[in-house]
Enzyme design. Sequence first.
Site, PDB file in Angstrom:
ATOM      1  CD  GLU A  22     -12.419  -1.266  -0.970  1.00 20.92           C
ATOM      2  OE1 GLU A  22     -11.468  -1.728  -0.327  1.00 20.92           O
ATOM      3  OE2 GLU A  22     -12.271  -0.392  -1.851  1.00 20.92           O
ATOM      4  CD  GLU A  45      -2.628   1.580   0.204  1.00 24.40           C
ATOM      5  OE1 GLU A  45      -3.555   0.824  -0.063  1.00 24.40           O
ATOM      6  OE2 GLU A  45      -2.359   2.598  -0.488  1.00 24.40           O
ATOM      7  CD  GLU A  65      -7.002   1.805  -3.823  1.00 21.34           C
ATOM      8  OE1 GLU A  65      -8.044   1.190  -3.557  1.00 21.34           O
ATOM      9  OE2 GLU A  65      -5.881   1.403  -3.468  1.00 21.34           O
TER      10      GLU A  65
HETATM   11  C1  NOJ Z   1      -8.210  -0.184  -0.484  1.00 21.99           C
HETATM   12  C2  NOJ Z   1      -8.199  -1.503  -1.159  1.00 21.99           C
HETATM   13  O1  NOJ Z   1      -9.194  -1.586  -2.140  1.00 21.99           O
HETATM   14  C3  NOJ Z   1      -8.377  -2.560  -0.105  1.00 21.99           C
HETATM   15  O2  NOJ Z   1      -8.507  -3.829  -0.700  1.00 21.99           O
HETATM   16  C4  NOJ Z   1      -7.193  -2.500   0.817  1.00 21.99           C
HETATM   17  O3  NOJ Z   1      -7.354  -3.458   1.827  1.00 21.99           O
HETATM   18  C5  NOJ Z   1      -7.065  -1.124   1.439  1.00 21.99           C
HETATM   19  N1  NOJ Z   1      -7.095  -0.124   0.441  1.00 21.99           N
HETATM   20  C6  NOJ Z   1      -5.787  -0.969   2.238  1.00 21.99           C
HETATM   21  O4  NOJ Z   1      -4.688  -0.993   1.389  1.00 21.99           O
HETATM   22 CA    CA Z   2     -10.221   0.529  -3.255  1.00 21.94          CA
END
Ligand code: NOJ
Ligand code: CA
Length: 691
Positions: A500, A397, A476
Amino acid sequence: MKTLLLLSTALIAVPAAAQDQPVSTTNETIKPQLPSAIPSAIATSPDGSITVTVATDAEGHASYSVSRKGELIVSPSRLGFLFTDAPKFDRHLRIERVTRDKADATWTQPWGEWKTIRDNHTEMRVRLAETDGLKRMVDVVFRLQDDGIGFRYEFPEQPGFKTVNIAEELTQFAFATDATAWWKPAFEWNREEYLYNRTPLTGVGTAATPITLKLASGTHVALHEAALVDYAGMNVAKVEGNTLKAVLTPGAGAPKVTRTGAFTTPWRTLILADDAPGLYMSHLELNLNEPNRLGDVSWVKPGKFVGVWWNMITGKWSWATGPQHGATTARVKTYIDFASANKIPGVLVEGWNVGWDGDWFGNGNAMRFDTPTPDFDATELARYAKSKGVYLIGHNETGGSASHYDAQLDRAFGYARDHGIPAVKTGYVTDAGQIERVDPDGTARREWHEGQWMVNHYTRVVTTAAKYRVAIDSHEPVKDTGLRRTYPNWVAREGSRGMEYNSWAGKNPPEHEANLAFTRMLEGPMDFTPGVLSLKGSDDSDILSTIAKQLALYVVLYSPVVMAADTPENYAKYSQAFQFIRDVPTDWSDTRVLNGEVGDYVTFARRDRRSDDWYIGSVTDENPRALTVTLDFLDAGKSYTAQIYRDGPGADYKTAARHSIAFESKKVRKGDRLTLALAPGGGQAIRLKAR
Ligand code: NOJ
Ligand code: CA
């Protein structure tokens, strides 16, 4: 002899020579003629159903138009460019030269929805040259398949115009009639993660692509782009009436795109079909991308995965260290055990590395991509996973700090390789326009996720990962434009509202997946992360789905890497339904869309690449439906057991009966008919097991 071609505004006489020009495998050139002598050039698709006409008018504006089966789809629409440091390329143009080509070939996808892809197209290259001023020239190259067209600009190397600074593309899409449009906004803070609007075409604002249209005639159109490389992503905005224009994503500087020497733009694509299923069945996007550049990619492994994720998304566990930390050695071991016991090859671990403890959202500068937190024993977990026949999937991330990630790419993927991690999920969580770019001289800039600089960043990540034999699943991301053909380690992306959102307030509505099937999924694989059988999000909130629909999503929403997103405890609770997730493959040799309407319902049938089994997935919106499908895709003479997972008595996404599911098994053969009864917000999943 002249042939009359009907355009929206005028009858234009077209020289028969241009229209009847035979296509061949070698280029042939129509001799340059006086501007007034080549008012237009025409190309037709291999079966003659689609026609593209390029013309210039009295002022030297160049335009293209598109017809299909005698129906004008796109009226004459502008071509051209604005530059930040040179006069626009728009007027005083003439068609200087027209060359043609064609091809009919097949190629194999290393993984995918179809194993064999046919690329049957004609090509027309139209040289547009300025008759005065700078006398610049640009080729517009059209590729015509029977199910759509792509065109792109090719800038030759030319003196006095070496560095091209594009302020805007002047490409327009003047649809000939009004239409219903499914689209999501561009340039808003939440990037690609918006629900789809359904409006008249005249009501479209500024939209991301693909944008899907159903014309008044019933013809379906998907407008998108292919092979987005070293260029800014294209969005579209309403001009007036039914006309949309290209709007490129900005970068941190004035030009939206800067290129030097000869270059090509991405392809602007229009998939054309009689109905919604026809849009999905097109291979235009893939065919317009360059072939595999990575050579042997047998190390790219399709497969399912589980992981310490849903408990973090629902707020039970955390990415940060502390008592709630999800990625501890002990917790990850329970997921490894669960994966191994259920023959699921991957375990995703997020929050395993140093950097999450502070404010990472929009600021990933503390992230270290080769340094685990103290409670995550990377060496032991690599050993343990291997001993159980499972691999870990990594997670990087960036919080949008893309330069900070760039500087660590080799270390990040070296770490992955050294720990037996074959795939990494990446993330760029920051608001649109807030990507942090830091130039070598220390200048910090803010970029957009789909601007030229980030387009190049994503490609750098994928190509660097390939050197370490690591596959990439970008969250993203920049939108998908078919680059998986060129870089088959780019296995999936997010790029839309995934599961999510079902944890949080403002959940995905029941029509969401039937929208995705004919919008986002036209781009390529999506890491949606289905399979939350508990149907519970954060704070015990209800997900707007039935259980059977969660299963169907494994067939409907294609990705070679697919998560079984729920927890082991919940899968134990819904073990009979979970059997479908255990069985369903993630790599297919064939795909059929049996029925569908954008945003209403869709049914897919896919054939397993490693057996003769077929799988069916069908989903509906908030309305119940009975859909009859004919099993004409099965092998003749074979007998199959249909293992059916359907909405049970009273099933309804709005009530506690969303958990109602029924299981049934029966013998079927090629040509049999099945009626799929879908509950409100429901679905159906079927394994057709060959015997
Ligand atoms: C957004 C992502 O779509 C999700 O899958 C991830 O767990 C979180 N960001 C944290 O990186
Ligand atoms: Ca996302």
